[in-house]
Motif scaffolding. Structure first.
Motif, mmCIF file in Angstrom:
data_model
loop_
_atom_site.group_PDB
_atom_site.id
_atom_site.type_symbol
_atom_site.label_atom_id
_atom_site.label_comp_id
_atom_site.label_asym_id
_atom_site.label_seq_id
_atom_site.Cartn_x
_atom_site.Cartn_y
_atom_site.Cartn_z
ATOM 1 N N PRO A 1 0.809 -1.229 0.000
ATOM 2 C CA PRO A 1 0.000 0.000 0.000
ATOM 3 C C PRO A 1 0.842 1.278 0.000
ATOM 4 O O PRO A 1 0.464 2.272 -0.638
ATOM 5 C CB PRO A 1 -0.822 -0.126 1.286
ATOM 6 C CG PRO A 1 -0.933 -1.602 1.513
ATOM 7 C CD PRO A 1 0.385 -2.152 1.081
ATOM 8 N N LYS A 2 1.979 1.273 0.685
ATOM 9 C CA LYS A 2 2.856 2.450 0.688
ATOM 10 C C LYS A 2 3.477 2.652 -0.693
ATOM 11 O O LYS A 2 3.581 3.781 -1.193
ATOM 12 C CB LYS A 2 3.956 2.296 1.739
ATOM 13 C CG LYS A 2 3.453 2.054 3.154
ATOM 14 C CD LYS A 2 2.582 3.187 3.650
ATOM 15 C CE LYS A 2 2.167 2.959 5.096
ATOM 16 N NZ LYS A 2 1.173 3.963 5.560
ATOM 17 N N VAL A 3 3.891 1.568 -1.305
ATOM 18 C CA VAL A 3 4.456 1.628 -2.653
ATOM 19 C C VAL A 3 3.413 2.141 -3.641
ATOM 20 O O VAL A 3 3.711 2.943 -4.537
ATOM 21 C CB VAL A 3 4.970 0.231 -3.053
ATOM 22 C CG1 VAL A 3 5.282 0.162 -4.537
ATOM 23 C CG2 VAL A 3 6.200 -0.137 -2.226
ATOM 24 N N GLN A 4 2.184 1.699 -3.471
ATOM 25 C CA GLN A 4 1.100 2.148 -4.349
ATOM 26 C C GLN A 4 0.840 3.644 -4.191
ATOM 27 O O GLN A 4 0.536 4.338 -5.170
ATOM 28 C CB GLN A 4 -0.161 1.336 -4.046
ATOM 29 C CG GLN A 4 -0.051 -0.120 -4.488
ATOM 30 C CD GLN A 4 -1.079 -1.028 -3.832
ATOM 31 O OE1 GLN A 4 -1.890 -0.585 -2.998
ATOM 32 N NE2 GLN A 4 -1.057 -2.307 -4.183
ATOM 33 N N ASP A 5 0.976 4.154 -2.976
ATOM 34 C CA ASP A 5 0.796 5.594 -2.755
ATOM 35 C C ASP A 5 1.858 6.402 -3.501
ATOM 36 O O ASP A 5 1.558 7.445 -4.097
ATOM 37 C CB ASP A 5 0.866 5.912 -1.265
ATOM 38 C CG ASP A 5 -0.366 5.447 -0.500
ATOM 39 O OD1 ASP A 5 -1.380 5.122 -1.149
ATOM 40 O OD2 ASP A 5 -0.307 5.410 0.746
ATOM 41 N N LEU A 6 3.105 5.943 -3.457
ATOM 42 C CA LEU A 6 4.170 6.636 -4.187
ATOM 43 C C LEU A 6 3.925 6.577 -5.691
ATOM 44 O O LEU A 6 4.118 7.568 -6.409
ATOM 45 C CB LEU A 6 5.530 6.018 -3.852
ATOM 46 C CG LEU A 6 6.059 6.239 -2.436
ATOM 47 C CD1 LEU A 6 7.367 5.471 -2.241
ATOM 48 C CD2 LEU A 6 6.275 7.716 -2.147
ATOM 49 N N ALA A 7 3.503 5.415 -6.173
ATOM 50 C CA ALA A 7 3.247 5.261 -7.604
ATOM 51 C C ALA A 7 2.093 6.156 -8.051
ATOM 52 O O ALA A 7 2.148 6.775 -9.125
ATOM 53 C CB ALA A 7 2.949 3.799 -7.920
ATOM 54 N N VAL B 1 2.267 6.568 -12.159
ATOM 55 C CA VAL B 1 2.721 5.344 -12.822
ATOM 56 C C VAL B 1 2.051 4.138 -12.171
ATOM 57 O O VAL B 1 1.458 4.233 -11.093
ATOM 58 C CB VAL B 1 4.256 5.196 -12.746
ATOM 59 C CG1 VAL B 1 4.933 6.334 -13.490
ATOM 60 C CG2 VAL B 1 4.737 5.142 -11.293
ATOM 61 N N THR B 2 2.158 3.008 -12.830
ATOM 62 C CA THR B 2 1.591 1.772 -12.307
ATOM 63 C C THR B 2 2.475 1.212 -11.207
ATOM 64 O O THR B 2 3.697 1.116 -11.363
ATOM 65 C CB THR B 2 1.453 0.730 -13.429
ATOM 66 O OG1 THR B 2 0.633 1.281 -14.465
ATOM 67 C CG2 THR B 2 0.833 -0.556 -12.904
ATOM 68 N N ALA B 3 1.883 0.843 -10.096
ATOM 69 C CA ALA B 3 2.649 0.290 -8.979
ATOM 70 C C ALA B 3 3.078 -1.137 -9.287
ATOM 71 O O ALA B 3 2.382 -1.871 -9.999
ATOM 72 C CB ALA B 3 1.807 0.312 -7.711
#
Length: 554
Positions: free
Chosen positions: A455-461, A466-468
């Motif tokens: 979920p944290k990676v998805q927030d940055l993406a 861009v696509t996570a």
């Protein structure tokens, strides 16, 4: 950043009177009774204690060279010198200033134990900061306060100042151990004064000391100010951010990984109310120290002000050196300052690899990129390749990540103001939430819990447009940290942690002195202790691979 820095700037002038001697001589009283020292400045009111604390913060941005043997005061500023060590030695940046021998060494990974202005400045500035902190802690000890008649209310407040000072000392020690390994070690309880030579401690011992200090400062009963309550000074968010970073690199520093501790520190930060700034670019604009959305992401920052902090280090360097004088005119000031030095730029290979740029038109200055973080480059009038042109500034991509134009203005609306800006207003984010998200991802990956961090990676993406990724791997982390944290002073440390810094299997432009890249010796993961320091302190040993001497570090 203006509002808070003006308060800091005026007391910095007074604080400069507190400590004017060389390291090791800080407690020597002057021959002239009218000269100010730590023994005479502190009294029963708050002003002297605030001024002393400000001096510690000011050590990050100081251009004072009384005790430094450097050719360029601006290059000796700690933020700039550490940034050079971290970025110019890596794939992220090359400097066009061929006349400086230390620049050539940093560009091509060919440094030795010869004098090097960048590493020398990191060494002396960090040790100065530690010495100043030790003296501040001695002068603010309970018995000293009692002797001066300090009230109980002020004494309680000073406990918070002391906590901030201890954090700053840990930060200075982290910088020193990261760059040099074994370093001289002192605290407020160490012998000091003329004739006392600090003994060198192992990298692991200094690391352990910093962890102990930071853990105490992060405790619930610590007098350290609460998270998000003290900007631009440090608070518990800054403490936990530095803890997380040190745990992230624990295996490099000590031989023992500390992934669970890194994960726990990040999770503590997640409870403190920080949030990602909605617009990535706003984190690095001229009003980032006043923009609430940017401040919500910053755990610790160094405050700069074009009128008050007139330094050619820090973010002034990152704006002025990133463009050419020919990029600036009465109708164009592309990053909100009124000059350009033609110094630092990014190899095209880095931009292509990590941002997947396409269709570059160097005449029109346009290119295509999907990642919003990749829109910060300026290429008009540039040439793509640095092959045979390492010291030609217009070869390579200029980076306008640090842009002095406020987030709610554009170049045209800011043009009249930019004409007066010879320095930057941009605060430098030393620790921010985006970094903490990536520390969390790496810790979770190494614990076999990568899905926890998605979920944290998805927030940055999502912020980058861009696509996570669907999984977290070391390869993705190497690339994502190159994008998210570009030019923020992390790259060398990251590449060392991933086993890539000296490796012949991970090449970049001019690595090891060749345009196509080549590996170099592992001893160069840390730098040489400056020769002048070895000569003046017989307790020091040189790092392995540099001149004579032995080391306790493996």
């Amino acid at each position: 950043m203006k509002r808070n820095m003006k308060h800091i700037a005026w007391i910095a002038a007074g604080a400069s009177m507190l400590f004017t001697a060389c390291i090791g001589d800080l407690d020597t009283l002057p021959l002239n009774p009218s000269d100010s020292t730590s023994e005479t400045v502190y009294g029963a009111d708050e002003s002297g204690y605030i001024a002393g604390l400000t001096k510690l913060y000011f050590n990050f941005v100081s251009n004072e060279t009384t005790d430094l043997q450097v050719s360029d005061a601006g290059a000796s500023e700690l933020v700039r010198a550490f940034w050079t060590v971290q970025e110019v030695t890596s794939d992220a940046c090359k400097c066009a200033w061929e006349n400086d021998a230390w620049v050539r060494a940093m560009n091509t990974n060919t440094w030795s134990d010869a004098d090097n202005d960048a590493t020398y400045a990191v060494y002396v500035r960090t040790l100065q900061g530690i010495a100043y902190t030790n003296e501040y802690l001695r002068q603010t000890a309970s018995d000293r306060l009692s002797d001066r008649g300090v009230s109980s209310e002020l004494a309680a407040k000073i406990q918070g100042f002391r906590a901030e000072a201890r954090f700053l000392r840990a930060y200075f020690y982290w910088m020193a151990l990261d760059v040099f390994g074994d370093v001289p070690f002192t605290t407020e309880n160490s012998p000091f004064g003329g004739g006392v030579n600090p003994k060198q401690a192992s990298r692991k011992d200094v690391f352990d000391y910093c962890i102990s200090e930071l853990t105490a400062l992060a405790a619930d009963n610590s007098p350290m100010p609460a998270a998000r309550s003290n900007y631009p000074r440090a608070d518990k968010g800054a403490v936990l951010g530095l803890l997380a970073r040190m745990y992230l690199n624990a295996e490099v520093y000590t031989g023992t990984p500390m992934w669970q501790e890194a994960k726990d520190a990040c999770e503590d930060i997640f409870t403190m109310g920080y949030s990602l700034c909605p617009e990535y670019t706003d984190l690095f604009r001229g009003d980032n120290g006043e923009n609430p959305e940017a401040l919500n992401e910053v755990l610790f920052g160094i405050s700069y002000d074009a009128e008050q902090t007139q330094s050619y280090g820090g973010t002034s360097y990152l704006t002025l050196a990133a463009i050419a004088a020919t990029d600036v005119s009465s109708t164009q000031m592309i990053n909100g300052v009124n000059n350009g030095w033609g110094g630092i730029r990014v190899p095209y290979e880095y931009v292509e690899k990590y941002f997947n740029v396409r269709n570059a038109d160097y005449s029109a200055g346009t290119y295509d990129v999907n990642d919003k973080r990749g829109r910060m480059f300026y290429i008009k009038g540039r040439s793509e390749s640095m092959d045979g042109a390492l010291y030609v500034f217009l070869n390579g991509w200029s980076c306008l990540k640090f842009n002095n134009i406020p987030h709610n203005m554009d170049q045209d609306s800011y043009l009249a103001t930019a004409a007066s800006k010879a320095y930057s207003d941009i605060d430098f984010p030393m620790i921010r939430l985006g970094e903490i998200y990536l520390i969390y991802a790496e810790a979770c990956m190494n614990l076999g819990q990568a899905n926890t961090a998605l979920p944290k990676v998805q927030d940055l993406a999502a912020r980058a447009g861009v696509t996570a990724p669907t999984s977290i791997t070391q390869e993705w982390l190497i690339e994502e940290r190159a994008r998210e944290l570009m030019w923020e002073g992390h790259r060398r440390t990251d590449l060392i942690r991933y086993g890539k810094f000296t490796s012949s299997s991970f090449l970049w432009t001019y690595k090891g002195g060749s345009f196509s890249g080549q590996g170099f010796d592992d001893h160069m993961k840390i730098f040489a202790i400056p020769a002048s320091e070895l000569a003046s302190n017989p307790e020091l040993h040189q790092n392995p691979g540099y001149g004579a001497g032995t080391s306790t570090e493996e």
